[in-house]
Motif scaffolding. Structure first.
Motif, PDB file in Angstrom:
ATOM      1  N   PRO A   1       0.800  -1.234   0.000  1.00 14.21           N
ATOM      2  CA  PRO A   1       0.000   0.000   0.000  1.00 14.21           C
ATOM      3  C   PRO A   1       0.830   1.280   0.000  1.00 14.21           C
ATOM      4  N   SER A   2       0.560   2.069  -1.008  1.00 11.29           N
ATOM      5  CA  SER A   2       1.211   3.378  -1.101  1.00 11.29           C
ATOM      6  C   SER A   2       0.414   4.425  -0.342  1.00 11.29           C
ATOM      7  N   TRP A   3      -0.721   4.045   0.202  1.00 14.61           N
ATOM      8  CA  TRP A   3      -1.595   4.989   0.901  1.00 14.61           C
ATOM      9  C   TRP A   3      -1.390   4.995   2.406  1.00 14.61           C
ATOM     10  N   GLY A   4      -0.535   4.129   2.913  1.00 15.94           N
ATOM     11  CA  GLY A   4      -0.330   4.102   4.358  1.00 15.94           C
ATOM     12  C   GLY A   4       0.681   3.054   4.769  1.00 15.94           C
ATOM     13  N   GLU A   5       0.593   2.639   6.008  1.00 14.70           N
ATOM     14  CA  GLU A   5       1.539   1.682   6.577  1.00 14.70           C
ATOM     15  C   GLU A   5       1.440   0.322   5.878  1.00 14.70           C
ATOM     16  N   ALA A   6       2.569  -0.240   5.548  1.00 13.09           N
ATOM     17  CA  ALA A   6       2.605  -1.532   4.862  1.00 13.09           C
ATOM     18  C   ALA A   6       2.091  -2.641   5.775  1.00 13.09           C
ATOM     19  N   TYR A   7       1.456  -3.637   5.190  1.00 11.09           N
ATOM     20  CA  TYR A   7       0.885  -4.757   5.947  1.00 11.09           C
ATOM     21  C   TYR A   7       1.956  -5.462   6.788  1.00 11.09           C
ATOM     22  N   GLU A   8       3.142  -5.636   6.228  1.00  5.20           N
ATOM     23  CA  GLU A   8       4.225  -6.296   6.975  1.00  5.20           C
ATOM     24  C   GLU A   8       4.582  -5.511   8.225  1.00  5.20           C
ATOM     25  N   SER A   9       4.553  -4.196   8.131  1.00  8.06           N
ATOM     26  CA  SER A   9       4.848  -3.344   9.279  1.00  8.06           C
ATOM     27  C   SER A   9       3.780  -3.488  10.361  1.00  8.06           C
ATOM     28  N   VAL A  10       2.510  -3.494   9.946  1.00  6.31           N
ATOM     29  CA  VAL A  10       1.410  -3.665  10.901  1.00  6.31           C
ATOM     30  C   VAL A  10       1.553  -5.011  11.605  1.00  6.31           C
ATOM     31  N   ALA A  11       1.760  -6.064  10.822  1.00  2.35           N
ATOM     32  CA  ALA A  11       1.888  -7.407  11.389  1.00  2.35           C
ATOM     33  C   ALA A  11       3.090  -7.498  12.320  1.00  2.35           C
ATOM     34  N   SER A  12       4.190  -6.900  11.939  1.00  2.80           N
ATOM     35  CA  SER A  12       5.413  -6.956  12.748  1.00  2.80           C
ATOM     36  C   SER A  12       5.219  -6.298  14.114  1.00  2.80           C
ATOM     37  N   ARG A  13       4.638  -5.115  14.139  1.00  2.62           N
ATOM     38  CA  ARG A  13       4.478  -4.438  15.435  1.00  2.62           C
ATOM     39  C   ARG A  13       3.406  -5.105  16.288  1.00  2.62           C
ATOM     40  N   MET A  14       2.355  -5.619  15.653  1.00  2.00           N
ATOM     41  CA  MET A  14       1.330  -6.344  16.416  1.00  2.00           C
ATOM     42  C   MET A  14       1.916  -7.617  17.034  1.00  2.00           C
ATOM     43  N   LEU A  15       2.684  -8.365  16.242  1.00  2.00           N
ATOM     44  CA  LEU A  15       3.306  -9.584  16.764  1.00  2.00           C
ATOM     45  C   LEU A  15       4.295  -9.273  17.882  1.00  2.00           C
ATOM     46  N   ALA A  16       5.034  -8.170  17.752  1.00  2.00           N
ATOM     47  CA  ALA A  16       5.963  -7.770  18.813  1.00  2.00           C
ATOM     48  C   ALA A  16       5.205  -7.471  20.103  1.00  2.00           C
ATOM     49  N   ALA A  17       4.074  -6.795  19.997  1.00  2.00           N
ATOM     50  CA  ALA A  17       3.256  -6.497  21.179  1.00  2.00           C
ATOM     51  C   ALA A  17       2.717  -7.782  21.802  1.00  2.00           C
ATOM     52  N   MET A  18       2.275  -8.712  20.963  1.00  2.00           N
ATOM     53  CA  MET A  18       1.746  -9.981  21.472  1.00  2.00           C
ATOM     54  C   MET A  18       2.856 -10.813  22.113  1.00  2.00           C
ATOM     55  N   ASP A  19       4.012 -10.843  21.495  1.00  2.00           N
ATOM     56  CA  ASP A  19       5.146 -11.585  22.067  1.00  2.00           C
ATOM     57  C   ASP A  19       5.523 -11.031  23.439  1.00  2.00           C
ATOM     58  N   GLU A  20       5.569  -9.696  23.538  1.00  2.00           N
ATOM     59  CA  GLU A  20       5.915  -9.071  24.823  1.00  2.00           C
ATOM     60  C   GLU A  20       4.870  -9.385  25.889  1.00  2.00           C
ATOM     61  N   ALA A  21       3.607  -9.334  25.517  1.00  2.00           N
ATOM     62  CA  ALA A  21       2.541  -9.647  26.468  1.00  2.00           C
ATOM     63  C   ALA A  21       2.668 -11.102  26.937  1.00  2.00           C
ATOM     64  N   TYR A  22       2.940 -11.997  26.019  1.00  3.41           N
ATOM     65  CA  TYR A  22       3.086 -13.405  26.351  1.00  3.41           C
ATOM     66  C   TYR A  22       4.279 -13.609  27.295  1.00  3.41           C
ATOM     67  N   GLU A  23       5.399 -12.986  26.955  1.00  2.00           N
ATOM     68  CA  GLU A  23       6.599 -13.111  27.787  1.00  2.00           C
ATOM     69  C   GLU A  23       6.358 -12.567  29.200  1.00  2.00           C
ATOM     70  N   THR A  24       5.667 -11.435  29.290  1.00  2.00           N
ATOM     71  CA  THR A  24       5.399 -10.817  30.583  1.00  2.00           C
ATOM     72  C   THR A  24       4.539 -11.722  31.452  1.00  2.00           C
ATOM     73  N   VAL A  25       3.515 -12.307  30.868  1.00  2.13           N
ATOM     74  CA  VAL A  25       2.603 -13.170  31.622  1.00  2.13           C
ATOM     75  C   VAL A  25       3.279 -14.485  32.010  1.00  2.13           C
ATOM     76  N   ASN A  26       4.085 -15.024  31.119  1.00  2.69           N
ATOM     77  CA  ASN A  26       4.663 -16.350  31.352  1.00  2.69           C
ATOM     78  C   ASN A  26       6.050 -16.332  31.993  1.00  2.69           C
ATOM     79  N   SER A  27       6.574 -15.166  32.318  1.00  2.78           N
ATOM     80  CA  SER A  27       7.905 -15.103  32.931  1.00  2.78           C
ATOM     81  C   SER A  27       7.846 -15.247  34.458  1.00  2.78           C
ATOM     82  N   GLY A  28       6.656 -15.125  35.024  1.00  4.77           N
ATOM     83  CA  GLY A  28       6.559 -15.175  36.475  1.00  4.77           C
ATOM     84  C   GLY A  28       6.041 -16.419  36.930  1.00  4.77           C
TER      85      GLY A  28
END
Length: 106
Positions: free
Chosen positions: A79-106
């Motif tokens: 998309p030339s009109w906004g954020e690329a799909y790969e970028s959206v997926a990458s940041r969403m997955l990073a947020a989910m990974d961090e949430a998972y790590e935070t919950v499962n580290s304790g």
């Protein structure tokens, strides 16, 4: 409606509530937090991709009738009109990974 959602989660095992910064998402998360006695963490990565069509109704018909927007749509897979799909997926997955790590580290 947010209170009803909160009531749904009231007796469910939860350890963390994470919300996008958007007002309605925060309001819903706060209703769940109230019912579950948890706090809400805001994560700016959990949000829609910004784009040049924000606030507009976009359909094939409106696009075909608006030659001024055609240059933005030359490649719908990159998309030339906004954020690329790969970028959206990458940041969403990073947020989910961090949430998972935070919950499962304790």
């Amino acid at each position: 409606m947010a209170r009803i959602v909160g009531q749904f989660f009231e007796d469910r095992p939860m350890s963390r509530i994470i919300s996008s910064p958007l007002t309605r998402a925060v309001q819903t998360a706060e209703a769940i937090a109230e019912a579950t006695h948890l706090s809400v963490a805001i994560d700016d990565r959990i949000i829609e991709g910004a784009n040049q069509f924000e606030g507009s109704r976009v359909s094939l018909r409106t696009v075909l009738q608006s030659p001024g927007v055609w240059p933005r749509l030359w490649n719908p897979w990159r998309p030339s009109w906004g954020e690329a799909y790969e970028s959206v997926a990458s940041r969403m997955l990073a947020a989910m990974d961090e949430a998972y790590e935070t919950v499962n580290s304790g």
